[in-house]
Scaffold this motif. Structure first.
Motif, mmCIF file in Angstrom:
data_model
loop_
_atom_site.group_PDB
_atom_site.id
_atom_site.type_symbol
_atom_site.label_atom_id
_atom_site.label_comp_id
_atom_site.label_asym_id
_atom_site.label_seq_id
_atom_site.Cartn_x
_atom_site.Cartn_y
_atom_site.Cartn_z
ATOM 1 N N LEU A 63 5.479 41.814 3.072
ATOM 2 C CA LEU A 63 5.813 42.546 4.294
ATOM 3 C C LEU A 63 4.577 42.919 5.102
ATOM 4 C CD1 LEU A 63 8.673 44.849 2.943
ATOM 5 C CD2 LEU A 63 8.824 42.570 3.976
ATOM 6 N N ALA A 64 3.402 42.438 4.658
ATOM 7 C CA ALA A 64 2.181 42.660 5.451
ATOM 8 C C ALA A 64 2.357 42.006 6.812
ATOM 9 C CB ALA A 64 0.971 42.068 4.733
ATOM 10 N N VAL A 65 1.887 42.678 7.851
ATOM 11 C CA VAL A 65 2.088 42.199 9.217
ATOM 12 C C VAL A 65 0.784 41.615 9.751
ATOM 13 C CG1 VAL A 65 2.686 42.867 11.570
ATOM 14 C CG2 VAL A 65 3.939 43.841 9.634
ATOM 15 N N LEU A 66 0.870 40.416 10.319
ATOM 16 C CA LEU A 66 -0.285 39.747 10.920
ATOM 17 C C LEU A 66 -0.104 39.672 12.427
ATOM 18 C CD1 LEU A 66 -0.116 38.625 7.886
ATOM 19 C CD2 LEU A 66 -1.591 36.806 8.710
ATOM 20 N N THR A 67 -1.228 39.674 13.135
ATOM 21 C CA THR A 67 -1.208 39.564 14.591
ATOM 22 C C THR A 67 -1.383 38.105 14.979
ATOM 23 O OG1 THR A 67 -2.149 41.774 14.835
ATOM 24 C CG2 THR A 67 -2.308 40.301 16.742
ATOM 25 N N GLY A 108 -0.534 37.948 20.536
ATOM 26 C CA GLY A 108 -0.479 39.397 20.436
ATOM 27 C C GLY A 108 0.747 39.921 19.730
ATOM 28 N N SER A 109 1.739 39.066 19.490
ATOM 29 C CA SER A 109 2.922 39.494 18.756
ATOM 30 C C SER A 109 2.578 39.645 17.274
ATOM 31 C CB SER A 109 4.062 38.490 18.939
ATOM 32 O OG SER A 109 3.705 37.225 18.395
ATOM 33 N N ARG A 110 3.459 40.297 16.538
ATOM 34 C CA ARG A 110 3.199 40.562 15.130
ATOM 35 C C ARG A 110 4.395 40.133 14.286
ATOM 36 N NH1 ARG A 110 -0.802 44.076 13.883
ATOM 37 N NH2 ARG A 110 0.389 45.360 12.414
ATOM 38 N N LYS A 111 4.104 39.495 13.156
ATOM 39 C CA LYS A 111 5.153 39.059 12.249
ATOM 40 C C LYS A 111 4.719 39.341 10.815
ATOM 41 C CE LYS A 111 7.094 35.247 14.999
ATOM 42 N NZ LYS A 111 7.339 33.791 15.030
ATOM 43 N N SER A 112 5.719 39.523 9.966
ATOM 44 C CA SER A 112 5.428 39.720 8.548
ATOM 45 C C SER A 112 5.023 38.401 7.909
ATOM 46 C CB SER A 112 6.647 40.286 7.824
ATOM 47 O OG SER A 112 7.692 39.324 7.786
ATOM 48 N N ASP A 133 -8.274 38.809 3.362
ATOM 49 C CA ASP A 133 -7.878 37.505 3.876
ATOM 50 C C ASP A 133 -7.117 37.592 5.191
ATOM 51 O OD1 ASP A 133 -8.956 35.996 1.750
ATOM 52 O OD2 ASP A 133 -7.217 36.459 0.508
ATOM 53 N N VAL A 134 -6.636 38.785 5.562
ATOM 54 C CA VAL A 134 -5.860 38.920 6.798
ATOM 55 C C VAL A 134 -6.657 38.441 8.008
ATOM 56 C CG1 VAL A 134 -4.762 40.542 8.394
ATOM 57 C CG2 VAL A 134 -4.326 40.709 5.932
ATOM 58 N N PRO A 135 -7.902 38.921 8.219
ATOM 59 C CA PRO A 135 -8.643 38.426 9.377
ATOM 60 C C PRO A 135 -8.961 36.938 9.297
ATOM 61 C CG PRO A 135 -10.022 39.879 8.029
ATOM 62 C CD PRO A 135 -8.626 40.021 7.533
ATOM 63 N N ARG A 136 -9.134 36.399 8.095
ATOM 64 C CA ARG A 136 -9.373 34.962 7.961
ATOM 65 C C ARG A 136 -8.180 34.170 8.476
ATOM 66 N NH1 ARG A 136 -11.707 34.488 1.760
ATOM 67 N NH2 ARG A 136 -13.820 35.252 2.151
ATOM 68 N N ARG A 141 -5.667 31.618 15.457
ATOM 69 C CA ARG A 141 -6.212 31.517 16.825
ATOM 70 C C ARG A 141 -6.831 30.141 17.054
ATOM 71 N NH1 ARG A 141 -7.647 36.962 15.703
ATOM 72 N NH2 ARG A 141 -9.754 36.356 15.098
ATOM 73 N N LYS A 142 -7.527 29.623 16.052
ATOM 74 C CA LYS A 142 -8.130 28.282 16.172
ATOM 75 C C LYS A 142 -7.050 27.225 16.314
ATOM 76 C CE LYS A 142 -12.429 29.129 13.614
ATOM 77 N NZ LYS A 142 -13.207 28.789 12.383
ATOM 78 N N LEU A 143 -5.966 27.390 15.559
ATOM 79 C CA LEU A 143 -4.863 26.434 15.635
ATOM 80 C C LEU A 143 -4.217 26.472 17.013
ATOM 81 C CD1 LEU A 143 -2.970 24.407 14.291
ATOM 82 C CD2 LEU A 143 -1.653 26.344 13.406
ATOM 83 N N GLU A 144 -4.031 27.666 17.560
ATOM 84 C CA GLU A 144 -3.447 27.805 18.888
ATOM 85 C C GLU A 144 -4.332 27.171 19.944
ATOM 86 O OE1 GLU A 144 -0.634 29.428 21.751
ATOM 87 O OE2 GLU A 144 -0.558 29.109 19.584
ATOM 88 N N ALA A 145 -5.652 27.381 19.822
ATOM 89 C CA ALA A 145 -6.589 26.805 20.780
ATOM 90 C C ALA A 145 -6.587 25.288 20.709
ATOM 91 C CB ALA A 145 -7.992 27.356 20.533
#
Length: 267
Positions: A21-25, A29-33, A251-254, A260-264
């Motif tokens: 249930l950890a949430v990632l950004t 800018g949206s957030r999902k578990s 590992d969350v920021p990783r 972000r790299k994948l989106e770019a």
């Protein structure tokens, strides 16, 4: 061949309680578990008949149903994801010729990792179970070494023989490579925590008690090796994608950076 995916998820993770249930950004800018991201990743895999979240926790089950997942409730006594998949298959009435254990902490898993795994199992009916391995690039290898320097248990590495069958899995970085003699490409393989099993292999697994190396390393797949069941390592290609599991809060920021790299790259 009917193929189903179970996403085993437990709340009481030793290293990261409540991890599913950890949430990632996300990049927008949206957030999902984590469990929702993993379920969405599993939905993109072709050649699969159904995807289920397998859990013993009502909080995870409620969250999963809220985003549209089918849920199979399992015993709280399951010690690991393989046992949870075995429990889900045995007690749910679901029929399958092939069961895929898709980790709920690895939303960066590309669909072709699992598709290649399924293809390998279909191509060789003698394989009781299989798991993907990915050759480390410089960044991933550096992440492994950083985790070990900082006393963190990060990803898992695998070594395998010439026929592709696993020799060992470890949370240490194996094989050891002298940094002054590092060949190119890096001869270290990241174990991707996805498994495909035939039902008999799952039934045999839970019929065995936990084994010494499994308990020492905290790696469920070692029970297969210690009891003489071959584990086929299927080498997969990253195709420029960064792969990392969410093992620790660090590992969350990783993972967010990789997203972000994948989106770019898509843009």
């Amino acid at each position: 061949m009917k193929t189903v995916i179970f996403i085993p998820a437990r709340y009481a993770s030793t290293r990261y309680p409540g991890k599913p249930l950890a949430v990632l950004t996300l990049p927008d800018g949206s957030r999902k578990s984590l469990i929702q991201m993993s379920w969405e990743a599993a939905q993109s895999i072709t050649g699969v008949d159904a995807v289920y979240v397998a859990t013993d926790d009502d909080r995870i089950a409620e969250a999963a149903r809220a985003f549209g997942a089918e849920v199979v409730m399992t015993s709280p006594d399951c010690a690991n994801g393989t046992e949870r998949c075995a429990d889900a298959l045995a007690n749910s009435g679901i029929e399958a010729d092939l069961v895929v254990n898709f980790q709920g902490d690895a939303p960066l898993t590309p669909p072709w990792f699992v598709e290649d795994l399924i293809a390998a199992m279909k191509a060789d009916p003698a394989i009781p179970m299989a798991t993907p391995v990915l050759r480390c690039d410089a960044e991933t290898y550096a992440n492994f070494l950083e985790d070990r320097r900082n006393g963190r248990v990060g990803g898992t590495t695998a070594v395998f023989g010439t026929q592709g069958n696993a020799l060992y899995f470890s949370k240490e970085v194996i094989p050891f490579v002298d940094p002054e003699k590092m060949p190119d490409p890096v001869p270290v393989f990241h174990h991707v925590g996805v498994y495909a099993y035939r039902p008999d292999a799952l039934a045999g697994y839970v019929a065995q008690a936990a084994t010494p190396l499994e308990l020492l390393e905290g790696l469920e797949q070692l029970r297969f090796l210690e009891t003489g069941v071959p584990v086929r390592c299927v080498e997969v290609e990253g195709r420029g994608r960064v792969f990392w599991e969410l093992n620790n809060p660090a590992d969350v920021p990783r993972i967010e950076t990789a997203l972000r790299k994948l989106e770019a790259a898509v843009k």
